[in-house]
Scaffold this motif. Structure first.
Motif, short mmCIF file in Angstrom:
data_model
loop_
_atom_site.label_atom_id
_atom_site.label_comp_id
_atom_site.label_asym_id
_atom_site.label_seq_id
_atom_site.Cartn_x
_atom_site.Cartn_y
_atom_site.Cartn_z
N LEU A 170 12.34 4.31 -2.72
CA LEU A 170 13.61 4.83 -3.19
C LEU A 170 13.66 6.71 -3.32
CD1 LEU A 170 13.38 3.11 -6.87
CD2 LEU A 170 14.25 2.77 -4.67
N GLY A 171 12.99 6.90 -2.81
CA GLY A 171 14.05 8.15 -2.55
C GLY A 171 14.24 9.56 -4.11
N TRP A 172 13.27 8.83 -4.85
CA TRP A 172 13.13 9.74 -5.95
C TRP A 172 12.23 10.61 -6.14
CZ3 TRP A 172 14.48 5.32 -9.13
CH2 TRP A 172 14.97 4.42 -9.02
N ASN A 173 12.03 11.79 -6.75
CA ASN A 173 11.36 13.12 -7.11
C ASN A 173 9.75 11.78 -8.21
OD1 ASN A 173 12.64 14.64 -5.88
ND2 ASN A 173 13.53 15.43 -8.39
N THR A 174 9.06 12.23 -7.91
CA THR A 174 7.77 11.79 -8.50
C THR A 174 7.41 12.28 -9.71
OG1 THR A 174 6.68 13.31 -7.30
CG2 THR A 174 6.06 11.36 -6.27
N VAL A 175 7.11 11.41 -10.46
CA VAL A 175 6.89 11.98 -11.96
C VAL A 175 5.22 12.41 -12.07
CG1 VAL A 175 7.58 11.50 -14.37
CG2 VAL A 175 9.41 10.47 -12.62
N PRO A 176 4.70 13.91 -12.97
CA PRO A 176 3.82 14.12 -13.26
C PRO A 176 3.31 13.23 -14.66
CG PRO A 176 5.25 15.90 -13.78
CD PRO A 176 5.91 14.84 -13.08
N PHE A 177 3.43 11.78 -14.52
CA PHE A 177 2.73 11.18 -16.08
C PHE A 177 1.98 11.79 -16.95
CE2 PHE A 177 5.46 8.27 -14.50
CZ PHE A 177 6.74 8.09 -14.74
N LEU A 178 0.73 12.44 -16.05
CA LEU A 178 -1.04 12.43 -16.31
C LEU A 178 -0.90 14.27 -16.24
CD1 LEU A 178 -3.35 9.86 -14.64
CD2 LEU A 178 -2.38 9.54 -16.90
N ASN A 179 0.14 14.98 -15.83
CA ASN A 179 -0.06 16.44 -16.30
C ASN A 179 0.74 17.15 -16.55
OD1 ASN A 179 -2.66 15.36 -13.87
ND2 ASN A 179 -0.57 15.27 -11.93
N SER A 180 1.51 16.55 -17.09
CA SER A 180 2.36 16.97 -17.54
C SER A 180 3.24 15.97 -19.46
CB SER A 180 4.01 16.36 -17.15
OG SER A 180 4.87 17.26 -18.20
N SER A 181 2.66 17.36 -20.25
CA SER A 181 2.80 17.21 -21.66
C SER A 181 3.56 17.43 -22.27
CB SER A 181 2.21 18.98 -21.92
OG SER A 181 4.01 19.78 -21.46
N LYS A 182 4.62 17.04 -21.17
CA LYS A 182 5.97 16.19 -21.88
C LYS A 182 5.77 14.22 -21.88
CE LYS A 182 11.14 15.59 -20.40
NZ LYS A 182 12.14 15.78 -19.49
N TYR A 183 5.38 13.84 -20.81
CA TYR A 183 4.95 12.06 -20.91
C TYR A 183 3.49 12.36 -21.52
CZ TYR A 183 8.50 13.28 -17.37
OH TYR A 183 10.03 13.61 -16.81
N ILE A 184 2.50 13.03 -21.24
CA ILE A 184 0.94 12.50 -21.53
C ILE A 184 1.46 12.32 -22.93
CG2 ILE A 184 -0.48 14.16 -22.35
CD1 ILE A 184 -1.74 12.11 -20.58
N ARG A 185 1.51 11.89 -24.12
CA ARG A 185 1.28 11.66 -24.60
C ARG A 185 2.17 9.88 -25.07
NH1 ARG A 185 3.44 16.72 -29.24
NH2 ARG A 185 1.83 17.77 -28.59
#
Length: 324
Positions: A170-185
């Motif tokens: 879709l041309g969007w940036n990837t999201v580090p779901f498993l490598n970012s403290s913002k998303y991992i919780r």
């Protein structure tokens, strides 16, 4: 003068407590015999290991054992040395914060979504469809956290995950779901919800099925809608089950270990390092049993405080149908 009527007391309650006890033993002895295996299990595997809680106040040595190890005061250290050592570490605040945030989040999603899911299933008019949904929702409960980690890595991986590959197309940036403290919780809480929502809803479904249907019929005649019936009949009648789930979820949420250990191992940047994970690291990696025992004490105190609050507050919101 009007004589005051004494409240009725059953005859057996007029007997001394000791006589009542032995009378119950003689009358229901087969039931007490069946209780023995369960009581032995709890005594051996739950209560006997509590002998080791004194390690938090000792200079523990594996060679000397628990009883042979000297108390901390005998070695010139304060009795609460291990506790002081933990709270002086710079990561102590973050670890306690991680434990409270993740545990309370898991407690919240372990209470409300299963209740809403059970209500939706019970209100579904297509019973065959509702049974299929129930069966599908139960299946994740039987999956181990290793399999759940594999699913998370397949779906949420930054380089080859299904969702991030879709974002790339879709041309969007990837999201580090498993490598970012913002998303991992959110990933941990969401995966825990996905695994437990179906199984946790079973007791709610049983409680809702046990409500007398005449109460709903009377409410319908009085003009009460579905929402009114839910808040005025369904919720009050299942508050004992809600209270039971609350107490058990408090104990389970603060003992959370598998998810953070398998999926993140405390990372990224220590955002999922919990007290339970630290207990394991100190006990079985550093062999620092004193610190591990002190951390277990801290977790025990937190759970006790929340459990006492739950039991104290139940009188205000839990309704028992046999109470008058």
């Amino acid at each position: 003068p009007v004589q005051q009527v004494q409240p009725y007391r059953p005859q057996y309650k007029q007997l001394p407590l000791s006589r009542r006890f032995w009378r119950a033993i003689r009358q229901y002895w087969p039931l007490y015999v069946m209780l023995i295996p369960g009581m032995l299990f709890f005594l051996v595997y739950k209560y006997a290991p509590m002998y080791g809680i004194q390690i938090a106040f000792k200079n523990y040595s594996l060679k000397k054992g628990i009883s042979g190890s000297p108390w901390l005061t005998e070695t010139g250290k304060p009795l609460l040395y291990w506790f002081q050592r933990f709270f002086k570490t710079p990561q102590s605040r973050q670890i306690i914060s991680n434990t409270l945030v993740l545990s309370l989040s898991k407690l919240l999603v372990g209470m409300l979504p299963p209740l809403i899911f059970a209500l939706a299933i019970s209100e579904c008019s297509f019973k065959r469809y509702s049974r299929v949904i129930q069966t599908v929702s139960y299946l994740p409960h039987f999956l181990s956290w290793v399999i759940i980690y594999g699913i998370c890595a397949t779906m949420l991986g930054e380089t080859s995950g299904v969702i991030n590959n879709l974002f790339k197309k879709l041309g969007w940036n990837t999201v580090p779901f498993l490598n970012s403290s913002k998303y991992i919780r959110g990933v941990l809480v969401g995966s825990s919800l996905w695994q437990s929502i179906g199984w946790s809803s079973i007791v709610y479904l049983a409680a809702i099925a046990g409500i007398d249907t005449s109460m709903y019929e009377a409410a319908t005649i009085d003009g009460a809608g579905k929402w009114r019936q839910f808040f005025s009949i369904t919720v009050p009648m299942i508050t004992p089950i809600i209270f039971y789930n609350l107490v058990t979820q408090i104990c389970q949420a603060f003992q959370e270990f598998n998810g953070p250990y398998i999926i993140t191992n405390g990372g990224p940047r220590g955002s999922t390092t919990l007290i339970s994970l630290l207990v394991y690291n100190y006990a079985f990696k550093s062999y620092d049993m004193g610190m591990a025992s002190a951390l277990a004490w801290i977790m025990f105190i937190i759970v006790c405080i929340l459990t006492i609050i739950a039991f104290t507050s139940q009188k205000k919101w839990v309704y028992y149908s046999d109470e008058r």
